[in-house]
Design a protein around this motif. Sequence first.
Motif, PDB file in Angstrom:
ATOM      1  N   UNK A   1       2.936   3.397   9.825  1.00  0.00           N
ATOM      2  CA  UNK A   1       2.598   4.076   8.718  1.00  0.00           C
ATOM      3  C   UNK A   1       3.834   4.008   7.761  1.00  0.00           C
ATOM      4  N   UNK A   2       3.840   3.594   6.455  1.00  0.00           N
ATOM      5  CA  UNK A   2       4.958   3.421   5.757  1.00  0.00           C
ATOM      6  C   UNK A   2       5.279   4.413   4.589  1.00  0.00           C
ATOM      7  N   UNK A   3       4.425   5.047   3.944  1.00  0.00           N
ATOM      8  CA  UNK A   3       4.682   5.959   2.946  1.00  0.00           C
ATOM      9  C   UNK A   3       3.363   7.041   3.244  1.00  0.00           C
ATOM     10  N   UNK A   4       3.624   8.266   2.863  1.00  0.00           N
ATOM     11  CA  UNK A   4       2.693   9.035   2.399  1.00  0.00           C
ATOM     12  C   UNK A   4       2.695   9.689   1.237  1.00  0.00           C
ATOM     13  N   UNK A   5       1.737  10.126   0.499  1.00  0.00           N
ATOM     14  CA  UNK A   5       1.695  10.776  -0.558  1.00  0.00           C
ATOM     15  C   UNK A   5       0.533  11.723  -0.732  1.00  0.00           C
TER      16      UNK A   5
ATOM     17  N   UNK B   1     -10.067  -9.359   3.763  1.00  0.00           N
ATOM     18  CA  UNK B   1      -9.951  -7.840   3.150  1.00  0.00           C
ATOM     19  C   UNK B   1     -11.117  -7.110   3.466  1.00  0.00           C
ATOM     20  N   UNK B   2     -10.697  -5.626   3.294  1.00  0.00           N
ATOM     21  CA  UNK B   2     -11.807  -4.639   3.767  1.00  0.00           C
ATOM     22  C   UNK B   2     -11.507  -3.663   2.494  1.00  0.00           C
ATOM     23  N   UNK B   3     -12.472  -3.168   1.896  1.00  0.00           N
ATOM     24  CA  UNK B   3     -12.656  -2.091   0.817  1.00  0.00           C
ATOM     25  C   UNK B   3     -13.717  -1.145   1.352  1.00  0.00           C
ATOM     26  N   UNK B   4     -13.271   0.026   1.139  1.00  0.00           N
ATOM     27  CA  UNK B   4     -14.266   1.098   1.297  1.00  0.00           C
ATOM     28  C   UNK B   4     -14.238   2.499   0.582  1.00  0.00           C
TER      29      UNK B   4
ATOM     30  N   UNK C   1      -2.469  -3.633  10.448  1.00  0.00           N
ATOM     31  CA  UNK C   1      -3.696  -3.495  11.001  1.00  0.00           C
ATOM     32  C   UNK C   1      -4.503  -4.807  10.885  1.00  0.00           C
ATOM     33  N   UNK C   2      -5.140  -5.351  11.863  1.00  0.00           N
ATOM     34  CA  UNK C   2      -5.813  -6.455  12.178  1.00  0.00           C
ATOM     35  C   UNK C   2      -7.099  -6.092  11.283  1.00  0.00           C
ATOM     36  N   UNK C   3      -7.685  -7.197  11.027  1.00  0.00           N
ATOM     37  CA  UNK C   3      -9.088  -7.473  10.319  1.00  0.00           C
ATOM     38  C   UNK C   3     -10.129  -6.655  11.180  1.00  0.00           C
ATOM     39  N   UNK C   4     -10.076  -7.094  12.777  1.00  0.00           N
ATOM     40  CA  UNK C   4     -11.080  -6.205  13.582  1.00  0.00           C
ATOM     41  C   UNK C   4     -10.815  -4.634  13.484  1.00  0.00           C
ATOM     42  N   UNK C   5      -9.640  -4.369  13.480  1.00  0.00           N
ATOM     43  CA  UNK C   5      -9.572  -2.960  13.653  1.00  0.00           C
ATOM     44  C   UNK C   5      -9.751  -2.275  12.332  1.00  0.00           C
TER      45      UNK C   5
ATOM     46  N   UNK D   1      -5.568  -5.317   3.244  1.00  0.00           N
ATOM     47  CA  UNK D   1      -5.427  -6.497   2.514  1.00  0.00           C
ATOM     48  C   UNK D   1      -5.024  -7.873   3.485  1.00  0.00           C
ATOM     49  N   UNK D   2      -5.013  -8.926   3.190  1.00  0.00           N
ATOM     50  CA  UNK D   2      -5.203 -10.067   4.122  1.00  0.00           C
ATOM     51  C   UNK D   2      -3.800  -9.975   4.885  1.00  0.00           C
ATOM     52  N   UNK D   3      -2.740  -9.386   4.481  1.00  0.00           N
ATOM     53  CA  UNK D   3      -1.648  -9.284   5.261  1.00  0.00           C
ATOM     54  C   UNK D   3      -1.409  -8.207   6.013  1.00  0.00           C
ATOM     55  N   UNK D   4      -2.489  -7.480   6.377  1.00  0.00           N
ATOM     56  CA  UNK D   4      -2.436  -6.252   7.385  1.00  0.00           C
ATOM     57  C   UNK D   4      -2.198  -5.112   6.621  1.00  0.00           C
ATOM     58  N   UNK D   5      -1.546  -5.072   5.375  1.00  0.00           N
ATOM     59  CA  UNK D   5      -1.036  -3.832   4.863  1.00  0.00           C
ATOM     60  C   UNK D   5      -2.236  -3.208   4.118  1.00  0.00           C
ATOM     61  N   UNK D   6      -2.188  -1.739   3.609  1.00  0.00           N
ATOM     62  CA  UNK D   6      -3.126  -1.188   2.925  1.00  0.00           C
ATOM     63  C   UNK D   6      -3.075   0.274   2.921  1.00  0.00           C
ATOM     64  N   UNK D   7      -4.120   0.957   2.283  1.00  0.00           N
ATOM     65  CA  UNK D   7      -4.047   2.266   2.186  1.00  0.00           C
ATOM     66  C   UNK D   7      -5.213   3.106   2.659  1.00  0.00           C
ATOM     67  N   UNK D   8      -5.344   4.149   2.836  1.00  0.00           N
ATOM     68  CA  UNK D   8      -6.318   5.278   3.382  1.00  0.00           C
ATOM     69  C   UNK D   8      -6.134   6.347   2.747  1.00  0.00           C
TER      70      UNK D   8
END
Length: 182
Positions: A105-109, A151-154, A122-126, A169-176
Motif C-alpha cells: 500500500x503506497x498511499x491512503x486518502x 488491466x481490471x476496472x470495477x 498486484x498480479x492480474x490473477x489476484x 493497471x498493467x504494471x500492477x499498480x492501482x486504487x481501491x
Amino acid sequence: MKKPLKYIVILLSVILFISLTGCNSLFNKAADLAKDKIEDEISKSNDDEDDEEDEDDEDNEDDDDQDETEDVSDDDDTKMTTSDADSKDWPEDDMGPLKNVFPKITNIFTLENTTTVTFEGLSLEEAEEYVTYLEEDLGFDDGFSGSDNETVFFTKSDDDGNSVAFTRADDGTGTVTYIEAT
C-alpha cells in the motif's frame, strides 16, 4: 442527490488512478535514465582507473615499493530503487468489509465517508480474484466492470448503497476506493 455524488467521487477516483499511474510511468522513465547515467559514469570512472593503473605499471615496473591497487569494480553492488517506502497499514476502520490483499500500500486518502488506497505489486490473477470476492462474497453487483489482458476496472454498489471502485493497471499498480453510504 446521492447517486450523482457517488458517480462524481468514482470519476474522481478514476482520474486519480490515471494520474498516479501516468506519474508513475514518468517517474520510472526518469529513474531508468538516471540509473543509465550513473552506470555510464561508474563505467567511465573504472575505465579511467584501469588506464591510470596501466600507465603506473609501465612507468614503475622496477619499483618494488609501490603499493598494489585492488580493483573493486567487480564487487560493486550499486542499485537504484524507485520505491523504497514501507507498505502502509490497511485502514480497516475506513474500508468497511473490504479485505486487504494488496502486496504494498503506497498511499491512503480519506475524506468524510470515502477512502482511497493506492497500491502496487498486484498480479492480474489476484485482481481478478478480488473482483470475484467483491461481487460474490460482499454483494457489490450494481454497476459495471471490465478487464483486458492486463488491466481490471470495477465500479459497483451493494444493496445498502455502499460503493467500491477498484482499478489495476498493467504494471500492477492501482486504487481501491470505498464509499460508505450515509
